[in-house]
Design a protein around this motif. Structure first.
Motif: not given
Length: 317
Positions: A108-133
């Motif tokens: 009644a016991t099972r063992m699984s082995f897995g592998i994974k590959a990912t593509y990642n993208q980070q985005t920094y939207d500085y247009n959303q910043l509101h400056y006071f100076d």
């Protein structure tokens, strides 16, 4: 001075966001997020979606969406995932593919082995910043950085218990595109240990305590402990605790034996609760058998002495 403090704040938020993935409350329903080796107990085809809105009421608070689709054929499982996180001006998009293979360790016991590959993208939207100076000329426009990562995992399943070790992000890798000198690293290494045991398991009630330990390079160890109940194979309820002084309450229903919907509410007892800090998480999942159980049972008729027929069952699984 305000400009310097704000830039420091953005750097701190970004580092915490990029290096430490969200600690989902419904980890027991969504192992595939952090363990490529996870396989469903009895479903060969399915999909799930999870949405988390953290610290609701606080501007720029984190929100997350995850979509998942899987198909199993025999001992092999193929899984496709999509993840999108957002906090303040930063967002993270991830697309991944994983493969797992299951072997028998006992009756009644099972063992699984897995592998994974990912593509990642980070985005920094500085247009959303509101400056006071007047703003900062170095913090304008939209900056995107990209990277790839790989992961692996082990998952053990028995009729009454499960245990897993997942490492969905093994490498603190450099980006494929390192044009940005300010943010040129997608650096996170995560390791998850999970387990659970069915203390009570009958038709009227299942009591299934579970736990998860998460370790991330450069961050404190995180622990989640939950007491899960399933009544009449229909109503789900759970009470849990997460490090960071957070109580997790969950409820849900399992319909038609294939569809489930679970809602969780994180009650923060820390300082963030003074500013709102309500966290909601909802997930839906659907799984089905590609074949009925009887499709793996082939009937073979043989003739006994005397011409009588008997029915022999042969299990092809």
């Amino acid at each position: 001075m305000k400009k310097i403090l704000y830039i420091l704040f953005l750097l701190i938020v970004h580092q915490g966001f990029a290096q430490n993935r969200v600690n989902y409350s419904q980890y027991m329903h969504n192992h595939q997020i952090f363990n490529p080796a996870y396989t469903s107990e009895d479903k060969e085809l399915g999909a799930s979606a999870l949405y988390r809105n953290q610290w609701m009421g606080i501007k720029g608070a984190p929100s997350s969406f995850i979509g998942n689709f899987y198909v199993s054929t025999g001992r092999s499982k193929f899984d496709a995932q999509f993840l999108y996180d957002r906090i303040t001006i930063f967002s993270h998009l991830e697309a991944g593919l994983s493969y797992s293979y299951t072997i028998k360790l006992g009756v009644a016991t099972r063992m699984s082995f897995g592998i994974k590959a990912t593509y990642n993208q980070q985005t920094y939207d500085y247009n959303q910043l509101h400056y006071f100076d007047g703003g900062d000329p170095n913090l304008i426009g939209v900056v995107k950085t990209q990277g790839v990562n790989f992961g692996t995992g082990l998952f053990f399943r028995h009729g009454d218990w499960h245990a897993g070790l997942g490492a969905p992000y093994l490498f603190a890798n450099r980006n494929l595109n390192s044009a940005s000198e300010l943010y040129n690293d997608v650096s996170y290494q995560h390791f998850y240990i999970t387990g659970g045991y069915k203390v009570i398991n009958n038709r009227s009630m299942t009591f299934y305590p579970t736990s998860m330990i998460k370790w991330t390079a450069g961050a404190p160890v995180s622990l989640s402990v939950d007491a899960n109940f399933l009544f009449n194979n229909l109503i789900w309820g759970s009470v849990g605790y997460k490090t960071g002084n957070t109580i997790v309450l969950s409820t849900g229903v399992l319909l038609w034996k294939n569809f489930k919907i679970i809602y969780s509410y994180d009650l923060s007892l820390g300082k963030v609760s003074k500013y709102g800090g309500m966290t909601h998480e909802i997930s839906m999942g659907y799984g089905m058998d590609l074949f009925s159980k009887n499709s793996f049972v082939k009937r073979k008729f043989v003739t006994r002495k005397g011409g009588r027929m008997r029915n022999k069952r042969r299990n092809w699984r």
